[in-house]
Design a protein around this motif. Structure first.
Motif, mmCIF file in Angstrom:
data_model
loop_
_atom_site.group_PDB
_atom_site.id
_atom_site.type_symbol
_atom_site.label_atom_id
_atom_site.label_comp_id
_atom_site.label_asym_id
_atom_site.label_seq_id
_atom_site.Cartn_x
_atom_site.Cartn_y
_atom_site.Cartn_z
ATOM 1 N N PHE A 17 74.113 -0.722 50.321
ATOM 2 C CA PHE A 17 72.794 -0.318 49.562
ATOM 3 C C PHE A 17 73.246 0.553 48.870
ATOM 4 N N THR A 18 72.833 0.654 48.031
ATOM 5 C CA THR A 18 72.601 2.418 46.714
ATOM 6 C C THR A 18 71.809 2.711 46.960
ATOM 7 N N VAL A 19 72.203 3.979 47.351
ATOM 8 C CA VAL A 19 70.256 5.116 46.807
ATOM 9 C C VAL A 19 70.867 5.920 45.970
ATOM 10 N N PRO A 20 69.472 6.896 45.879
ATOM 11 C CA PRO A 20 69.627 8.350 45.440
ATOM 12 C C PRO A 20 70.291 9.153 45.653
ATOM 13 N N LEU A 21 71.547 9.953 45.306
ATOM 14 C CA LEU A 21 71.782 11.029 46.249
ATOM 15 C C LEU A 21 71.098 11.893 46.572
ATOM 16 N N ASP A 22 69.846 12.173 45.694
ATOM 17 C CA ASP A 22 69.153 13.212 45.831
ATOM 18 C C ASP A 22 67.398 12.313 45.424
ATOM 19 N N HIS A 23 66.962 12.214 46.587
ATOM 20 C CA HIS A 23 65.982 11.499 46.600
ATOM 21 C C HIS A 23 64.670 11.449 46.211
ATOM 22 N N ASP A 24 64.219 12.710 45.757
ATOM 23 C CA ASP A 24 63.804 13.664 45.258
ATOM 24 C C ASP A 24 63.660 12.939 43.098
ATOM 25 N N ARG A 25 65.052 12.760 42.506
ATOM 26 C CA ARG A 25 65.577 12.755 41.534
ATOM 27 C C ARG A 25 66.216 10.891 41.360
ATOM 28 N N PRO A 26 64.972 10.299 41.745
ATOM 29 C CA PRO A 26 65.738 8.667 41.646
ATOM 30 C C PRO A 26 66.322 8.214 40.387
ATOM 31 N N GLY A 27 66.380 8.923 40.132
ATOM 32 C CA GLY A 27 67.332 8.184 38.463
ATOM 33 C C GLY A 27 68.655 9.900 38.304
#
Length: 435
Positions: free
Chosen positions: A17-27
């Motif tokens: 799965f690919t996830v954001p390193l920082d979930h507060d910066r999803p882009g």
């Protein structure tokens, strides 16, 4: 590409799965998280509910089980299981001395690793759950640090949970790292006393090894680890698992051989000590171990090392100067480990920066949300657990609405590993209200 393989009784499928390193910066930057799906071979096509397993740690990959070993024997009767390699571990995007220099220097590495705590792991789980289950909640089984993640999950995303099962992993909701270790050292002392009561010959053996190291200085083991007196004492981490006292005893009895130059630590002892002490296979365990307790701007500042000074009975020099038994230490990480262990040495400055970091997010756990909890929760609390304080765990159990406990001294910290089918079956029955 997705691969599936068969082992006795089960089908395994790779999931990435690919996830954001920082979930507060999803882009922003993205990393990979790996999970291994396990399903009973005769139910591979069935529409089964999901159970996700979070390993202890921090920084440990999901255990590599074969077939229906341990608790999987019970789990695959009812569930499709996901064994998750938490971010930075196993087949997820790896973070270690080899890969972290790609981030830059120690400051950049510390900033990167600040995103590898329980709150980020839980947000990874939520993205993965929605992808795998189509939005249906799943059951979470959390061992040790996996239980810490579970309590964060209950605090922040309870809608994703059908039930929670915790083994040896109910954290204090508000204790800082100093509080954790002030509670830990007396437990460790009790475990050492119990070991010496079982194996009284080990009192002299441990003193002899420590005296040898004190006289001749740290010994560089065959694998490169620098064994000092303090490092030798840290072998007491073994005393928190079911067979650990026996393993420590057998390690000590093979310590010395006579050589033309006199007594020396045997190759057998060196090999086994290196395997027990090195963090080459799980460096994040050492780097992140204290910061899992950091909340709301409170730095950890090498808490275990500072608090140890409050317990002079652990001072090896004083023990060797008198008649007191040498005390081993337990599950604690110290700055000298980053000089002793070749796998950690390049990360020393990074670890220092994390230890002094103050810009941590708000509290990891929300007592108000937990007090209104509606998710079925069952927790196995080990009586006098060396790794997680029993009093802290029971206080948290009282703070989570509806949580049911099973308190026992049948096991040390690894009950789910040594008696997995029975442990999981009982926890499921508790969560379902069958007991």
């Amino acid at each position: 590409m997705t691969f599936s393989n068969r082992q006795p009784g089960v089908v395994l499928t790779d999931r990435t799965f690919t996830v954001p390193l920082d979930h507060d910066r999803p882009g922003g930057e993205r990393i990979e998280v790996y999970g291994r799906e396990v399903v009973a071979a005769d139910k591979a096509a069935a529409d089964l509910p999901w159970l996700v397993y979070l390993e202890g740690g921090p920084g440990c990959q999901a255990r590599r089980l074969i077939g229906t070993q341990a608790w999987l024997e019970r789990a695959v009767q009812d569930y499709r299981v996901l064994l998750l390699d938490q971010r930075g571990t196993g087949r997820s995007t790896v973070a270690n001395r080899q890969t972290l220099p790609l981030r830059g220097g120690p400051r950049e590495q510390a900033d990167y690793l600040a995103h590898f705590r329980a709150d980020a792991i839980v947000r990874d789980c939520e993205l993965i759950r929605r992808e795998l289950t189509g939005g249906a909640p799943w059951i979470l089984l959390g061992q040790s640090f996996g239980g810490f993640c579970a309590v964060n999950y209950l605090s922040t995303a309870p809608e994703g949970l059908a039930a929670v099962l915790i083994t040896g992993g109910l954290p204090s909701l508000d204790a800082g790292a100093d509080d954790v270790y002030r509670a830990a050292y007396p437990r460790v002392e009790r475990k050492v006393a119990a070991h010496y009561a079982r194996y009284p010959q080990d009192v002299d053996r441990a003193r002899a090894i420590a005296a040898h190291l004190a006289e001749h200085g740290p010994v560089t083991l065959n694998g490169g680890y620098r064994l000092s007196v303090e490092a030798f004492q840290s072998l007491g981490i073994l005393l928190g698992i079911g067979d650990g006292s026996h393993r420590l005893h057998y390690l000590l009895e093979n310590a010395f051989v006579r050589t033309p130059q006199g007594l020396a630590l045997s190759d057998t002892f060196q090999e086994e000590a290196q395997a027990a002490l090195s963090y080459a296979g799980r460096p994040l365990y050492a780097v992140l171990h204290e910061v899992i307790y950091a909340q709301a701007g409170r730095p950890t500042n090498w808490a275990a090392e500072r608090v140890r000074a409050e317990f002079p009975q652990f001072d090896a020099g004083k023990a060797l100067a008198g008649e007191a038994p040498l005390l081993f230490t337990g599950e604690s990480i110290h700055p000298w480990m980053f000089d002793a262990d070749p796998a950690l040495a390049p990360l020393r400055e990074t670890a220092d920066l994390l230890a002094t970091r103050t810009d941590w997010p708000a509290e990891l756990y929300d007592p108000e949300v937990l007090a209104r909890n509606e998710v079925p929760v069952a927790a196995l609390v080990y009586h006098d657990d060396m790794y997680v304080d029993t009093a802290h765990s029971l206080a948290t159990a009282r703070a989570i609405k509806g949580l049911r406990t099973w308190v026992t001294d049948e096991y040390e910290h690894d009950g789910v590993r040594v008696d997995g089918p029975h442990v999981l079956d009982r926890l499921l029955a508790l969560a379902r209200g069958e007991l």
